[in-house]
Design a protein around this motif. Structure first.
Motif, PDB file in Angstrom:
ATOM      1  N   VAL A   1     -16.605  34.030-136.852  1.00 25.93           N
ATOM      2  CA  VAL A   1     -16.634  33.186-135.660  1.00 25.93           C
ATOM      3  C   VAL A   1     -15.593  32.080-135.798  1.00 25.93           C
ATOM      4  O   VAL A   1     -15.749  31.151-136.595  1.00 25.93           O
ATOM      5  CB  VAL A   1     -18.035  32.568-135.452  1.00 25.93           C
ATOM      6  CG1 VAL A   1     -18.000  31.614-134.259  1.00 25.93           C
ATOM      7  CG2 VAL A   1     -19.060  33.661-135.206  1.00 25.93           C
TER       8      VAL A   1
ATOM      9  N   TRP B   1     -28.728  28.533-130.376  1.00 24.42           N
ATOM     10  CA  TRP B   1     -29.729  29.500-129.913  1.00 24.42           C
ATOM     11  C   TRP B   1     -31.055  28.765-129.758  1.00 24.42           C
ATOM     12  O   TRP B   1     -31.497  28.066-130.677  1.00 24.42           O
ATOM     13  CB  TRP B   1     -29.908  30.636-130.899  1.00 24.42           C
ATOM     14  CG  TRP B   1     -28.733  31.552-131.028  1.00 24.42           C
ATOM     15  CD1 TRP B   1     -28.517  32.732-130.374  1.00 24.42           C
ATOM     16  CD2 TRP B   1     -27.603  31.380-131.917  1.00 24.42           C
ATOM     17  NE1 TRP B   1     -27.338  33.302-130.788  1.00 24.42           N
ATOM     18  CE2 TRP B   1     -26.747  32.491-131.730  1.00 24.42           C
ATOM     19  CE3 TRP B   1     -27.240  30.401-132.839  1.00 24.42           C
ATOM     20  CZ2 TRP B   1     -25.550  32.645-132.429  1.00 24.42           C
ATOM     21  CZ3 TRP B   1     -26.043  30.523-133.537  1.00 24.42           C
ATOM     22  CH2 TRP B   1     -25.211  31.640-133.342  1.00 24.42           C
TER      23      TRP B   1
ATOM     24  N   PRO C   1     -28.943  32.664-126.896  1.00 25.50           N
ATOM     25  CA  PRO C   1     -27.817  31.728-126.858  1.00 25.50           C
ATOM     26  C   PRO C   1     -27.892  30.838-125.631  1.00 25.50           C
ATOM     27  O   PRO C   1     -28.276  31.280-124.552  1.00 25.50           O
ATOM     28  CB  PRO C   1     -26.595  32.650-126.825  1.00 25.50           C
ATOM     29  CG  PRO C   1     -27.103  33.956-126.287  1.00 25.50           C
ATOM     30  CD  PRO C   1     -28.523  34.062-126.734  1.00 25.50           C
TER      31      PRO C   1
ATOM     32  N   ARG D   1     -20.985  24.851-132.718  1.00 27.09           N
ATOM     33  CA  ARG D   1     -20.174  25.970-132.241  1.00 27.09           C
ATOM     34  C   ARG D   1     -21.018  26.876-131.345  1.00 27.09           C
ATOM     35  O   ARG D   1     -20.571  27.303-130.286  1.00 27.09           O
ATOM     36  CB  ARG D   1     -19.617  26.761-133.430  1.00 27.09           C
ATOM     37  CG  ARG D   1     -18.783  27.973-133.051  1.00 27.09           C
ATOM     38  CD  ARG D   1     -17.468  27.597-132.447  1.00 27.09           C
ATOM     39  NE  ARG D   1     -16.620  26.905-133.411  1.00 27.09           N
ATOM     40  CZ  ARG D   1     -15.387  26.530-133.154  1.00 27.09           C
ATOM     41  NH1 ARG D   1     -14.881  26.764-131.966  1.00 27.09           N
ATOM     42  NH2 ARG D   1     -14.661  25.900-134.065  1.00 27.09           N
ATOM     43  N   ARG D   2     -22.230  27.150-131.801  1.00 22.33           N
ATOM     44  CA  ARG D   2     -23.158  27.961-130.997  1.00 22.33           C
ATOM     45  C   ARG D   2     -24.581  27.426-131.190  1.00 22.33           C
ATOM     46  O   ARG D   2     -24.923  26.927-132.264  1.00 22.33           O
ATOM     47  CB  ARG D   2     -23.107  29.444-131.393  1.00 22.33           C
ATOM     48  CG  ARG D   2     -21.769  30.113-131.110  1.00 22.33           C
ATOM     49  CD  ARG D   2     -21.866  31.619-131.284  1.00 22.33           C
ATOM     50  NE  ARG D   2     -20.562  32.242-131.126  1.00 22.33           N
ATOM     51  CZ  ARG D   2     -20.336  33.554-131.221  1.00 22.33           C
ATOM     52  NH1 ARG D   2     -21.365  34.382-131.473  1.00 22.33           N
ATOM     53  NH2 ARG D   2     -19.126  34.053-131.074  1.00 22.33           N
TER      54      ARG D   2
END
Length: 403
Positions: A57, A395, A400, A392-393
């Motif tokens: 990623v 959940w 997500p 960055r991400r």
């Protein structure tokens, strides 16, 4: 069942320790498995619908992953701002002088009461979204800027409605009609305390999780807090107290006696207070930004050494700080309160879950809710360097979220 695999995680903060080269398997909204990537089970329940190789990623080199952060002290339900008041305070004006000039909590009370529900909801929606976008998947959210039965109950309903919308964090809704005595009850403090106590069952019925009382000079006395806490407990609500924010009081003793879930702020807490919290297993919620405003420091080291569960909060409120970034709070806890990065991260995850009495949050353990954050960093030390580390991400419940 649908499953998701996050693998090749460089460093995984589980809530208690760091795992290197780790993996996480989520099934629906829960964590199914956590451990070293090399020990990933051959058989996983459900069908894997998404595989995230963290090492690939954006070239993060494995990246840093933590549970979703928890903000254990916020006041997000309000309209307007108090920028002018903050400028006056920075120039040395006292709270009394600011109140005479039309500032203080009553200024927010007036504007919030005069704002239509639709507009107020939009303001709160924007704030809640900002928390989630910063990697904060759960917040404790207090009411307290209507101070009427219908207004405060409407605020609880709003928080519950917003929580169900996409892009929102989990919300622990705290009924805080005991924020201050509103102007219309001037000279009738006892009547207002009785009214707040009588509203507790209704607050519980519509979805409040807890009750908070601001127990300090000029707000509510220890006896008034005890009375409201009694009503809250009978209604099945958790209890919290604003304690020792800018001066010492017996609020911590009241929290211990009443079995409160948390005592918050604690900027002027004493060694005796620390012992009371430890004895009664009351969580300490610390807000470093508020401590900075008051030029005080809660006794962090004493709290930790005594075994008191410590959580962190932004202290977001219109008259003090607009922070909606728990990564910034973690940085302030390290830089101002003297916590280690590991201590601050624990307070912002597992400690927050303990303060909210939520056993399914705050840690990467099988069976807990799959609130997970991948950060723009490859080591937790980045929290001490970047005041406002970005995710960055994110959940939430295994899905997500965010742009």
């Amino acid at each position: 069942m649908t499953a998701r695999l996050l693998t090749n995680i460089g460093r995984l903060w589980t809530g208690t320790e760091i795992l290197s080269n780790a993996a996480i398997v989520t099934c629906d909204d829960r964590i199914a498995w956590v451990g070293p990537s090399a020990e990933l089970p051959r058989s996983i329940p459900g069908v894997i619908t998404d595989i995230v190789d963290v090492d690939l990623v954006e070239n993060l080199g494995g990246g840093l992953v933590t549970p979703g952060l928890i903000d254990a002290h916020t006041h997000p339900v309000y309209a307007g701002n108090r920028y002018a008041e903050l400028a006056m305070r920075s120039s040395g004006l006292s709270d009394a002088e600011i109140a005479t000039a039309g500032g203080g909590i009553n200024a927010t009370l007036t504007v919030t009461r005069g704002t239509d529900p639709w507009t107020l909801c939009n303001y709160v929606r924007e704030r809640l979204a900002a928390w989630l976008q910063s990697g904060t998947t759960t917040i404790e959210a207090k009411t307290g800027y209507h101070l009427t039965r219908d207004g405060e109950l409407a605020d609880i309903r709003m928080l519950r409605t917003l929580e169900a919308e996409p892009g929102m964090p989990r919300v622990h809704a705290t009924f805080m009609a005991a924020h201050t005595v509103p102007p219309e009850f001037f000279g009738r403090r006892g009547d207002y305390v009785e009214a707040v106590a009588s509203w507790c069952p209704d607050a519980a019925t519509i979805g409040a999780d807890g009750v908070d009382v601001d127990c300090r000079e000029g707000r509510f006395t220890e006896d008034e807090a005890r009375w409201i806490f009694g009503a809250a407990h009978r209604a099945g609500l958790l209890t919290r107290v604003h304690a020792c924010e800018s001066s010492h009081s017996k609020a911590v003793q009241v929290a211990a006696e009443a079995g409160c879930a948390s005592a918050d702020l604690l900027n002027e807490a004493t060694d005796d207070d620390v012992r009371e919290l430890a004895r009664a297993s009351v969580s300490a919620v610390l807000c470093p930004a508020i401590a900075m405003r008051h030029e005080g420091r809660p006794p962090v080291r004493s709290l930790l050494e005594a075994g008191v569960p410590v959580a962190l909060g932004s202290g977001h409120t219109p008259g003090m700080t607009g922070i909606t970034s728990m990564p910034m709070v973690v940085s302030l806890a390290v830089g101002y309160l003297g916590m280690s990065v590991a201590e601050a991260l624990r307070a912002a995850t597992l400690g927050g879950a303990q303060a909210l009495r939520s056993d399914d949050l705050g840690a990467m353990l099988a069976g807990r809710l799959a609130d997970v954050v991948l950060w723009e960093a490859d080591h937790e030390g980045a929290f001490a360097w970047d005041f406002g580390l970005r995710p960055r991400r994110v959940w939430r419940a295994g899905e997500p979220v965010g742009p």
